[in-house]
Design a protein around this motif. Structure first.
Motif, PDB file in Angstrom:
ATOM      1  N   GLY A  75       0.827  -1.218   0.000  1.00  0.00           N
ATOM      2  CA  GLY A  75       0.000   0.000   0.000  1.00  0.00           C
ATOM      3  C   GLY A  75       0.847   1.247   0.000  1.00  0.00           C
ATOM      4  O   GLY A  75       0.473   2.300   0.520  1.00  0.00           O
ATOM      5  N   HIS A  76       2.043   1.124  -0.563  1.00  0.00           N
ATOM      6  CA  HIS A  76       3.015   2.229  -0.596  1.00  0.00           C
ATOM      7  C   HIS A  76       3.656   2.171  -1.969  1.00  0.00           C
ATOM      8  O   HIS A  76       4.057   1.091  -2.414  1.00  0.00           O
ATOM      9  CB  HIS A  76       4.046   2.027   0.520  1.00  0.00           C
ATOM     10  N   HIS A  77       3.715   3.285  -2.681  1.00  0.00           N
ATOM     11  CA  HIS A  77       4.035   3.243  -4.105  1.00  0.00           C
ATOM     12  C   HIS A  77       5.207   4.146  -4.478  1.00  0.00           C
ATOM     13  O   HIS A  77       5.274   5.279  -4.016  1.00  0.00           O
ATOM     14  CB  HIS A  77       2.790   3.624  -4.891  1.00  0.00           C
ATOM     15  N   TRP A  92       9.440   7.683  -1.679  1.00  0.00           N
ATOM     16  CA  TRP A  92       9.223   8.714  -0.688  1.00  0.00           C
ATOM     17  C   TRP A  92       7.754   8.627  -0.273  1.00  0.00           C
ATOM     18  O   TRP A  92       6.980   7.906  -0.892  1.00  0.00           O
ATOM     19  CB  TRP A  92       9.603  10.119  -1.201  1.00  0.00           C
ATOM     20  N   THR A  93       7.389   9.337   0.772  1.00  0.00           N
ATOM     21  CA  THR A  93       6.004   9.288   1.252  1.00  0.00           C
ATOM     22  C   THR A  93       5.304  10.573   0.850  1.00  0.00           C
ATOM     23  O   THR A  93       5.631  11.661   1.355  1.00  0.00           O
ATOM     24  CB  THR A  93       5.973   9.070   2.777  1.00  0.00           C
ATOM     25  N   HIS A  94       4.395  10.450  -0.090  1.00  0.00           N
ATOM     26  CA  HIS A  94       3.751  11.631  -0.669  1.00  0.00           C
ATOM     27  C   HIS A  94       3.095  12.494   0.415  1.00  0.00           C
ATOM     28  O   HIS A  94       3.290  13.707   0.466  1.00  0.00           O
ATOM     29  CB  HIS A  94       2.671  11.213  -1.675  1.00  0.00           C
ATOM     30  N   LYS A  95       2.363  11.818   1.313  1.00  0.00           N
ATOM     31  CA  LYS A  95       1.506  12.631   2.215  1.00  0.00           C
ATOM     32  C   LYS A  95       2.295  13.427   3.236  1.00  0.00           C
ATOM     33  O   LYS A  95       1.773  14.343   3.850  1.00  0.00           O
ATOM     34  CB  LYS A  95       0.433  11.781   2.862  1.00  0.00           C
TER      35      LYS A  95
HETATM   36  C1  LIG Z   1      -5.100   5.951   0.079  1.00  0.00           C
HETATM   37  C2  LIG Z   1      -3.718   5.384  -0.143  1.00  0.00           C
HETATM   38  O1  LIG Z   1      -3.461   4.344   0.770  1.00  0.00           O
HETATM   39  C3  LIG Z   1      -2.678   6.465   0.108  1.00  0.00           C
HETATM   40  O2  LIG Z   1      -2.882   7.507  -0.824  1.00  0.00           O
HETATM   41  C4  LIG Z   1      -1.259   5.908  -0.062  1.00  0.00           C
HETATM   42  C5  LIG Z   1      -1.041   5.228  -1.393  1.00  0.00           C
HETATM   43  N1  LIG Z   1       0.383   5.002  -1.644  1.00  0.00           N
HETATM   44  C6  LIG Z   1       1.302   5.888  -1.182  1.00  0.00           C
HETATM   45  N2  LIG Z   1       2.573   5.802  -1.567  1.00  0.00           N
HETATM   46  C7  LIG Z   1       3.490   6.698  -1.170  1.00  0.00           C
HETATM   47  N3  LIG Z   1       4.772   6.580  -1.577  1.00  0.00           N
HETATM   48  N4  LIG Z   1       3.146   7.702  -0.355  1.00  0.00           N
HETATM   49  C8  LIG Z   1       1.906   7.896   0.107  1.00  0.00           C
HETATM   50  O3  LIG Z   1       1.642   8.857   0.848  1.00  0.00           O
HETATM   51  C9  LIG Z   1       0.905   6.933  -0.287  1.00  0.00           C
HETATM   52  N5  LIG Z   1      -0.345   6.994   0.155  1.00  0.00           N
END
Ligand SMILES: C[C@H](O)[C@H](O)[C@H]1CNC2=NC(N)=NC(=O)C2=N1
Length: 114
Positions: A75-77, A92-95
């Motif tokens: 769940g991390h992309h 990296w962590t988008h949020k």
């Molecule tokens: C709703 C979903 O789980 C979130 O948007 C996840 C998806 N994958 C993600 N991947 C990454 N790298 N950073 C995130 O903040 C992130 N958020």
């Protein structure tokens, strides 16, 4: 203090917009466990990046698919650039607009796919 257990055996934790960016000490400690990855900064966002090389495009694409499967499992992309004989993976962590422990776990798991 980051437990020095093997990163690749750990799971990404759910993180949200107010999760903390990784501390300087933890960044150093975790980077030691994934030494093949570069710490880069793009648009003011700190990221982990590594180039993987392959014989041809088909092998690069196969690896790309496996990284994609890993991302879905966690769940991390990442950002993935797939070229003839080369795949660039950037975590990296988008949020939180930066690095989280999750990014180091995923980097370690990406290495295990090679
Ligand atoms: C709703 C979903 O789980 C979130 O948007 C996840 C998806 N994958 C993600 N991947 C990454 N790298 N950073 C995130 O903040 C992130 N958020």
């Amino acid at each position: 203090m980051i437990a020095m257990t093997t990163l690749k055996t750990q799971q990404c934790e759910a993180c949200n917009a107010d999760s903390p960016l990784i501390s300087d000490q933890d960044r150093q400690e975790l980077h030691r466990q994934v030494p093949g990855w570069m710490l880069v900064e793009e648009d003011g966002i700190e990221k982990l990046q590594r180039h993987f090389t392959f014989k041809n495009f088909v092998q690069a694409l196969d690896f790309t698919h496996r990284v994609g499967d890993l991302a879905e499992q966690e769940g991390h992309h990442p950002a993935i650039l797939t070229e003839y004989g080369k795949v660039t993976v950037t975590w990296w962590t988008h949020k939180i607009h930066g690095l989280h422990r999750n990014d180091f776990i995923c980097a370690a798991k990406t290495d295990a796919l090679v």
